[in-house]
Motif scaffolding. Structure first.
Motif, PDB file in Angstrom:
ATOM      1  N   VAL A   4      65.538  60.126  27.365  1.00 46.34           N
ATOM      2  CA  VAL A   4      66.093  59.589  28.615  1.00 46.34           C
ATOM      3  C   VAL A   4      65.381  60.231  29.813  1.00 46.34           C
ATOM      4  N   TRP A   5      65.113  61.529  29.728  1.00 47.04           N
ATOM      5  CA  TRP A   5      64.409  62.193  30.827  1.00 47.04           C
ATOM      6  C   TRP A   5      62.996  61.623  30.996  1.00 47.04           C
ATOM      7  N   LEU A   6      62.268  61.512  29.894  1.00 45.53           N
ATOM      8  CA  LEU A   6      60.895  61.005  29.987  1.00 45.53           C
ATOM      9  C   LEU A   6      60.854  59.562  30.468  1.00 45.53           C
ATOM     10  N   GLU A   7      61.795  58.763  30.021  1.00 43.63           N
ATOM     11  CA  GLU A   7      61.792  57.339  30.369  1.00 43.63           C
ATOM     12  C   GLU A   7      62.230  57.072  31.805  1.00 43.63           C
ATOM     13  N   SER A   8      63.247  57.791  32.280  1.00 45.21           N
ATOM     14  CA  SER A   8      63.850  57.432  33.569  1.00 45.21           C
ATOM     15  C   SER A   8      64.134  58.596  34.509  1.00 45.21           C
ATOM     16  N   HIS A   9      63.870  59.801  34.052  1.00 46.77           N
ATOM     17  CA  HIS A   9      64.232  60.995  34.835  1.00 46.77           C
ATOM     18  C   HIS A   9      65.719  60.981  35.186  1.00 46.77           C
ATOM     19  N   PHE A  10      66.524  60.499  34.227  1.00 47.44           N
ATOM     20  CA  PHE A  10      67.991  60.428  34.332  1.00 47.44           C
ATOM     21  C   PHE A  10      68.456  59.469  35.431  1.00 47.44           C
ATOM     22  N   ALA A  67      66.611  53.203  37.189  1.00 43.43           N
ATOM     23  CA  ALA A  67      65.152  53.185  37.060  1.00 43.43           C
ATOM     24  C   ALA A  67      64.704  51.782  36.651  1.00 43.43           C
ATOM     25  N   TYR A  68      63.606  51.359  37.239  1.00 43.25           N
ATOM     26  CA  TYR A  68      63.087  50.018  36.976  1.00 43.25           C
ATOM     27  C   TYR A  68      61.566  50.071  36.958  1.00 43.25           C
ATOM     28  N   ASN A  69      60.992  49.482  35.920  1.00 43.68           N
ATOM     29  CA  ASN A  69      59.540  49.393  35.795  1.00 43.68           C
ATOM     30  C   ASN A  69      59.209  47.916  35.622  1.00 43.68           C
ATOM     31  N   ALA A  70      58.584  47.341  36.622  1.00 41.86           N
ATOM     32  CA  ALA A  70      58.279  45.913  36.613  1.00 41.86           C
ATOM     33  C   ALA A  70      57.308  45.510  35.509  1.00 41.86           C
ATOM     34  N   GLY A 124      57.525  45.757  32.396  1.00 46.42           N
ATOM     35  CA  GLY A 124      58.203  45.213  31.221  1.00 46.42           C
ATOM     36  C   GLY A 124      58.844  43.851  31.423  1.00 46.42           C
ATOM     37  N   PRO A 125      59.768  43.708  32.300  1.00 52.83           N
ATOM     38  CA  PRO A 125      60.347  44.831  33.027  1.00 52.83           C
ATOM     39  C   PRO A 125      61.233  45.683  32.131  1.00 52.83           C
ATOM     40  N   TYR A 126      61.263  46.960  32.444  1.00 58.81           N
ATOM     41  CA  TYR A 126      62.085  47.919  31.722  1.00 58.81           C
ATOM     42  C   TYR A 126      63.125  48.473  32.683  1.00 58.81           C
ATOM     43  N   ARG A 127      64.325  48.731  32.144  1.00 61.82           N
ATOM     44  CA  ARG A 127      65.430  49.092  33.025  1.00 61.82           C
ATOM     45  C   ARG A 127      66.255  50.263  32.510  1.00 61.82           C
ATOM     46  N   GLY A 128      66.844  50.993  33.456  1.00 61.85           N
ATOM     47  CA  GLY A 128      67.863  51.984  33.155  1.00 61.85           C
ATOM     48  C   GLY A 128      67.355  53.271  32.530  1.00 61.85           C
ATOM     49  N   TRP A 129      68.323  54.072  32.080  1.00 57.98           N
ATOM     50  CA  TRP A 129      68.029  55.362  31.465  1.00 57.98           C
ATOM     51  C   TRP A 129      66.973  55.255  30.386  1.00 57.98           C
ATOM     52  N   TRP A 130      67.176  54.263  29.514  1.00 58.78           N
ATOM     53  CA  TRP A 130      66.343  54.153  28.312  1.00 58.78           C
ATOM     54  C   TRP A 130      65.111  53.288  28.511  1.00 58.78           C
ATOM     55  N   GLN A 131      64.973  52.669  29.669  1.00 61.49           N
ATOM     56  CA  GLN A 131      63.842  51.799  29.978  1.00 61.49           C
ATOM     57  C   GLN A 131      63.621  50.749  28.895  1.00 61.49           C
ATOM     58  N   MET A 132      64.695  50.022  28.598  1.00 59.29           N
ATOM     59  CA  MET A 132      64.601  48.946  27.616  1.00 59.29           C
ATOM     60  C   MET A 132      64.302  47.623  28.318  1.00 59.29           C
ATOM     61  N   ASP A 162      72.770  40.399  28.832  1.00 58.44           N
ATOM     62  CA  ASP A 162      72.732  40.379  30.292  1.00 58.44           C
ATOM     63  C   ASP A 162      71.877  41.574  30.711  1.00 58.44           C
ATOM     64  N   PRO A 163      70.717  41.338  31.334  1.00 58.71           N
ATOM     65  CA  PRO A 163      69.807  42.436  31.659  1.00 58.71           C
ATOM     66  C   PRO A 163      70.418  43.541  32.519  1.00 58.71           C
ATOM     67  N   THR A 164      71.425  43.225  33.315  1.00 55.58           N
ATOM     68  CA  THR A 164      72.030  44.263  34.148  1.00 55.58           C
ATOM     69  C   THR A 164      72.775  45.303  33.315  1.00 55.58           C
ATOM     70  N   MET A 165      73.078  44.983  32.059  1.00 50.15           N
ATOM     71  CA  MET A 165      73.739  45.944  31.169  1.00 50.15           C
ATOM     72  C   MET A 165      72.881  47.192  30.960  1.00 50.15           C
ATOM     73  N   ALA A 166      71.579  47.049  31.103  1.00 50.95           N
ATOM     74  CA  ALA A 166      70.673  48.186  30.921  1.00 50.95           C
ATOM     75  C   ALA A 166      70.925  49.279  31.954  1.00 50.95           C
ATOM     76  N   PHE A 167      71.516  48.913  33.087  1.00 47.52           N
ATOM     77  CA  PHE A 167      71.792  49.888  34.137  1.00 47.52           C
ATOM     78  C   PHE A 167      73.108  50.633  33.935  1.00 47.52           C
ATOM     79  N   ASP A 168      73.864  50.234  32.933  1.00 40.39           N
ATOM     80  CA  ASP A 168      75.113  50.931  32.601  1.00 40.39           C
ATOM     81  C   ASP A 168      74.786  51.968  31.526  1.00 40.39           C
ATOM     82  N   PRO A 169      74.881  53.265  31.858  1.00 38.99           N
ATOM     83  CA  PRO A 169      74.472  54.290  30.891  1.00 38.99           C
ATOM     84  C   PRO A 169      75.204  54.214  29.550  1.00 38.99           C
ATOM     85  N   VAL A 170      76.488  53.892  29.558  1.00 37.99           N
ATOM     86  CA  VAL A 170      77.250  53.827  28.302  1.00 37.99           C
ATOM     87  C   VAL A 170      76.770  52.656  27.454  1.00 37.99           C
ATOM     88  N   LEU A 171      76.685  51.469  28.047  1.00 39.89           N
ATOM     89  CA  LEU A 171      76.240  50.290  27.299  1.00 39.89           C
ATOM     90  C   LEU A 171      74.787  50.432  26.844  1.00 39.89           C
TER      91      LEU A 171
END
Length: 93
Positions: A27-33, A37-40, A42-50, A57-66
Motif C-alpha cells: 500500500v505504501w509503495l503503490e499509493s503512499h497511503f 491516489a490516482y494514476n491515469a 491505468g487508470p489505477y486508483r486508491g491505496w492499492w492502485q487497482m 463501480d470504480p469509485t469503490m477503489a477509493f474506499d480503503p475497506v472495500l
C-alpha cells in the motif's frame, strides 16, 4: 504515526491471512497511503492502485475497506502471491 495506524487497522485484520507487513508495504509503495491516489496510466486508483476493471463501480477503489477486501480476494485467487496483481511492488512476495 496516525496514518500508518489507520492503514494497519484495515489491512491487518485477523481475517486476512496474508503477511500484514508486506501488505502495508505494498500500500505504501503503490499509493503512499493516499486513499485518493490516482494514476491515469491505468487508470489505477486508491491505496492499492487497482484498475477500474477490478470493481463493479470504480469509485469503490477509493474506499480503503472495500479496496482491501478486493485486494485480499485477488491475493487469494492468485494463490497467495502479491506479484500477480502488483508486479512491481509485489515482486518477490
Amino acid at each position: 504515526d496516525a496514518e500508518v495506524q489507520a492503514v494497519v487497522a484495515v489491512v491487518c485484520l485477523p481475517e486476512y491471512r496474508w503477511n500484514c507487513s508486506v501488505a502495508v508495504y505494498i500500500v505504501w509503495l503503490e499509493s503512499h497511503f493516499d486513499r485518493y491516489a490516482y494514476n491515469a496510466a491505468g487508470p489505477y486508483r486508491g491505496w492499492w492502485q487497482m484498475s477500474e476493471g477490478k470493481f463493479p463501480d470504480p469509485t469503490m477503489a477509493f474506499d480503503p475497506v472495500l479496496a482491501t477486501q478486493r485486494a485480499y480476494q485477488l491475493w487469494v485467487e492468485s494463490g497467495g502471491t502479491f506479484s500477480t496483481h502488483w508486479p512491481t511492488a509485489g515482486k518477490g512476495f
